[in-house]
Design a protein around this motif. Structure first.
Motif, mmCIF file in Angstrom:
data_model
loop_
_atom_site.group_PDB
_atom_site.id
_atom_site.type_symbol
_atom_site.label_atom_id
_atom_site.label_comp_id
_atom_site.label_asym_id
_atom_site.label_seq_id
_atom_site.Cartn_x
_atom_site.Cartn_y
_atom_site.Cartn_z
ATOM 1 N N GLY A 39 0.797 -1.214 0.000
ATOM 2 C CA GLY A 39 0.000 0.000 0.000
ATOM 3 C C GLY A 39 0.834 1.269 0.000
ATOM 4 N N ARG A 40 0.123 2.397 -0.074
ATOM 5 C CA ARG A 40 0.756 3.709 -0.174
ATOM 6 C C ARG A 40 1.649 4.034 1.023
ATOM 7 N NH1 ARG A 40 -1.077 9.151 -2.515
ATOM 8 N NH2 ARG A 40 0.143 10.605 -1.280
ATOM 9 N N GLY A 41 1.209 3.710 2.237
ATOM 10 C CA GLY A 41 2.006 4.032 3.421
ATOM 11 C C GLY A 41 3.354 3.350 3.408
ATOM 12 N N LEU A 42 3.355 2.047 3.145
ATOM 13 C CA LEU A 42 4.618 1.311 3.107
ATOM 14 C C LEU A 42 5.474 1.757 1.920
ATOM 15 C CD1 LEU A 42 3.487 -2.317 4.043
ATOM 16 C CD2 LEU A 42 4.349 -0.520 5.541
ATOM 17 N N GLU A 43 4.834 1.986 0.781
ATOM 18 C CA GLU A 43 5.593 2.424 -0.389
ATOM 19 C C GLU A 43 6.246 3.780 -0.152
ATOM 20 O OE1 GLU A 43 5.251 3.173 -5.197
ATOM 21 O OE2 GLU A 43 3.408 2.894 -4.062
ATOM 22 N N THR A 44 5.518 4.718 0.449
ATOM 23 C CA THR A 44 6.074 6.039 0.738
ATOM 24 C C THR A 44 7.296 5.917 1.640
ATOM 25 O OG1 THR A 44 3.875 7.031 0.547
ATOM 26 C CG2 THR A 44 5.544 8.331 1.668
ATOM 27 N N CYS A 45 7.194 5.122 2.686
ATOM 28 C CA CYS A 45 8.327 4.931 3.605
ATOM 29 C C CYS A 45 9.518 4.285 2.914
ATOM 30 C CB CYS A 45 7.903 4.082 4.793
ATOM 31 S SG CYS A 45 6.823 4.945 5.922
ATOM 32 N N LEU A 46 9.276 3.260 2.117
ATOM 33 C CA LEU A 46 10.369 2.578 1.422
ATOM 34 C C LEU A 46 11.098 3.511 0.462
ATOM 35 C CD1 LEU A 46 8.787 -0.893 0.655
ATOM 36 C CD2 LEU A 46 10.818 -0.449 2.052
ATOM 37 N N LEU A 47 10.329 4.284 -0.305
ATOM 38 C CA LEU A 47 10.943 5.199 -1.266
ATOM 39 C C LEU A 47 11.735 6.281 -0.547
ATOM 40 C CD1 LEU A 47 8.059 5.531 -3.849
ATOM 41 C CD2 LEU A 47 10.273 4.452 -4.222
ATOM 42 N N TRP A 48 11.136 6.874 0.514
ATOM 43 C CA TRP A 48 11.832 7.942 1.228
ATOM 44 C C TRP A 48 13.107 7.408 1.886
ATOM 45 C CZ3 TRP A 48 12.554 12.725 0.850
ATOM 46 C CH2 TRP A 48 13.144 13.447 1.881
ATOM 47 N N ALA A 49 13.040 6.249 2.495
ATOM 48 C CA ALA A 49 14.219 5.658 3.125
ATOM 49 C C ALA A 49 15.303 5.384 2.095
ATOM 50 C CB ALA A 49 13.849 4.371 3.857
ATOM 51 N N ASP A 50 14.925 4.862 0.944
ATOM 52 C CA ASP A 50 15.901 4.506 -0.076
ATOM 53 C C ASP A 50 16.556 5.736 -0.686
ATOM 54 O OD1 ASP A 50 16.873 1.993 -1.442
ATOM 55 O OD2 ASP A 50 16.479 3.306 -3.149
ATOM 56 N N ILE A 51 15.777 6.784 -0.919
ATOM 57 C CA ILE A 51 16.290 7.974 -1.594
ATOM 58 C C ILE A 51 17.028 8.904 -0.639
ATOM 59 C CG2 ILE A 51 15.499 10.138 -2.655
ATOM 60 C CD1 ILE A 51 13.523 8.437 -4.245
ATOM 61 N N SER A 52 16.547 9.041 0.588
ATOM 62 C CA SER A 52 17.067 10.097 1.451
ATOM 63 C C SER A 52 18.267 9.713 2.304
ATOM 64 C CB SER A 52 15.960 10.601 2.373
ATOM 65 O OG SER A 52 15.594 9.603 3.318
ATOM 66 N N LEU A 53 18.449 8.444 2.609
ATOM 67 C CA LEU A 53 19.553 8.072 3.495
ATOM 68 C C LEU A 53 20.897 8.252 2.806
ATOM 69 C CD1 LEU A 53 18.065 4.987 5.316
ATOM 70 C CD2 LEU A 53 18.578 7.208 6.293
ATOM 71 N N PRO A 54 21.945 8.574 3.582
ATOM 72 C CA PRO A 54 23.263 8.821 2.995
ATOM 73 C C PRO A 54 23.768 7.629 2.185
ATOM 74 C CG PRO A 54 23.245 9.390 5.320
ATOM 75 C CD PRO A 54 21.940 8.716 5.020
ATOM 76 N N THR A 55 24.648 7.902 1.245
ATOM 77 C CA THR A 55 25.225 6.864 0.388
ATOM 78 C C THR A 55 25.741 5.711 1.235
ATOM 79 O OG1 THR A 55 25.893 8.579 -1.140
ATOM 80 C CG2 THR A 55 26.929 6.436 -1.402
ATOM 81 N N GLY A 56 25.443 4.520 0.786
ATOM 82 C CA GLY A 56 25.885 3.335 1.502
ATOM 83 C C GLY A 56 24.879 2.854 2.533
ATOM 84 N N ARG A 57 23.910 3.686 2.931
ATOM 85 C CA ARG A 57 22.912 3.259 3.913
ATOM 86 C C ARG A 57 21.547 3.122 3.255
ATOM 87 N NH1 ARG A 57 22.954 4.980 9.555
ATOM 88 N NH2 ARG A 57 21.321 3.430 9.527
ATOM 89 N N GLY A 58 21.320 3.847 2.145
ATOM 90 C CA GLY A 58 19.987 3.898 1.586
ATOM 91 C C GLY A 58 19.605 2.727 0.720
ATOM 92 N N GLU A 59 20.497 2.254 -0.118
ATOM 93 C CA GLU A 59 20.125 1.208 -1.048
ATOM 94 C C GLU A 59 19.750 -0.066 -0.290
ATOM 95 O OE1 GLU A 59 22.613 0.712 -4.419
ATOM 96 O OE2 GLU A 59 22.000 -1.352 -4.666
#
Length: 182
Positions: A93-113
């Motif tokens: 759903g939207r809630g989980l997708e929003t969190c996954l995308l934000w976590a993947d994009i916003s975390l510093p290099t090496g932590r986000g992917e």
């Protein structure tokens, strides 16, 4: 960050550089999902939705918030167990997708992917509690761990807890306090 993931985040209402808004929208989506899970008519007693944020400072502007949203609602049920371990589709759903995308994009290099979101859930009828982690797959879809099951040991309860690490700002936390206080 891939442009494809950034565009999906924009569709959800977040620009990649808006850390306060990203944190706020992610937690708001999780809280609204939890409220729907405990909506009136699902039990005869009052329900509980809990939000926990802990901070981990990385520098002057970067703060990682470990976010956990729990409820004693209906649980995720069987559909959650059927989510494939790797999928280019969007089975969540939207809630989980929003969190996954934000976590993947916003975390510093090496932590986000591949930064995972973890769900622990059970339904009232289930004899076990299920734990599963989900992250962004390199193909842009989602990758999920196999379901881990733990016995409930005779207790009859239901609910879910979603945990994820997200970049945020003090402005986002202040906006969350105002939202959660109403």
């Amino acid at each position: 960050m891939t442009e494809r993931l950034a565009e999906r985040l924009r569709v959800l209402g977040i620009e990649p550089e808006e850390s306060g808004k990203g944190l706020f929208l992610c937690v708001r989506e999780l809280v609204e999902n939890a409220i729907r899970a405990v909506s009136p008519g699902t039990a005869t007693q009052p329900h509980v939705v809990e939000v926990a944020l802990t901070e981990q400072h990385l520098g002057a502007d970067d703060t990682i918030f470990n976010v956990s949203v729990s409820d004693d609602g209906c649980g995720f049920g069987g559909w959650w167990h059927g989510v494939p371990c790797a999928s280019s589709a969007r089975p969540i759903g939207r809630g989980l997708e929003t969190c996954l995308l934000w976590a993947d994009i916003s975390l510093p290099t090496g932590r986000g992917e591949g930064n995972p979101l973890t769900v622990i859930t059970t339904t009232r009828e289930s004899p076990s509690i299920s734990r599963r982690s989900v992250c962004i797959h390199p193909n842009g879809g989602f990758a999920a761990s196999p379901v881990q099951r733990m016995p409930k040991e005779g207790a009859s309860f239901a609910g879910s807890r979603v945990s994820v690490a997200l970049i945020g700002s003090r402005a986002g936390v202040d906006k969350l306090h105002a939202y959660l206080s109403r």
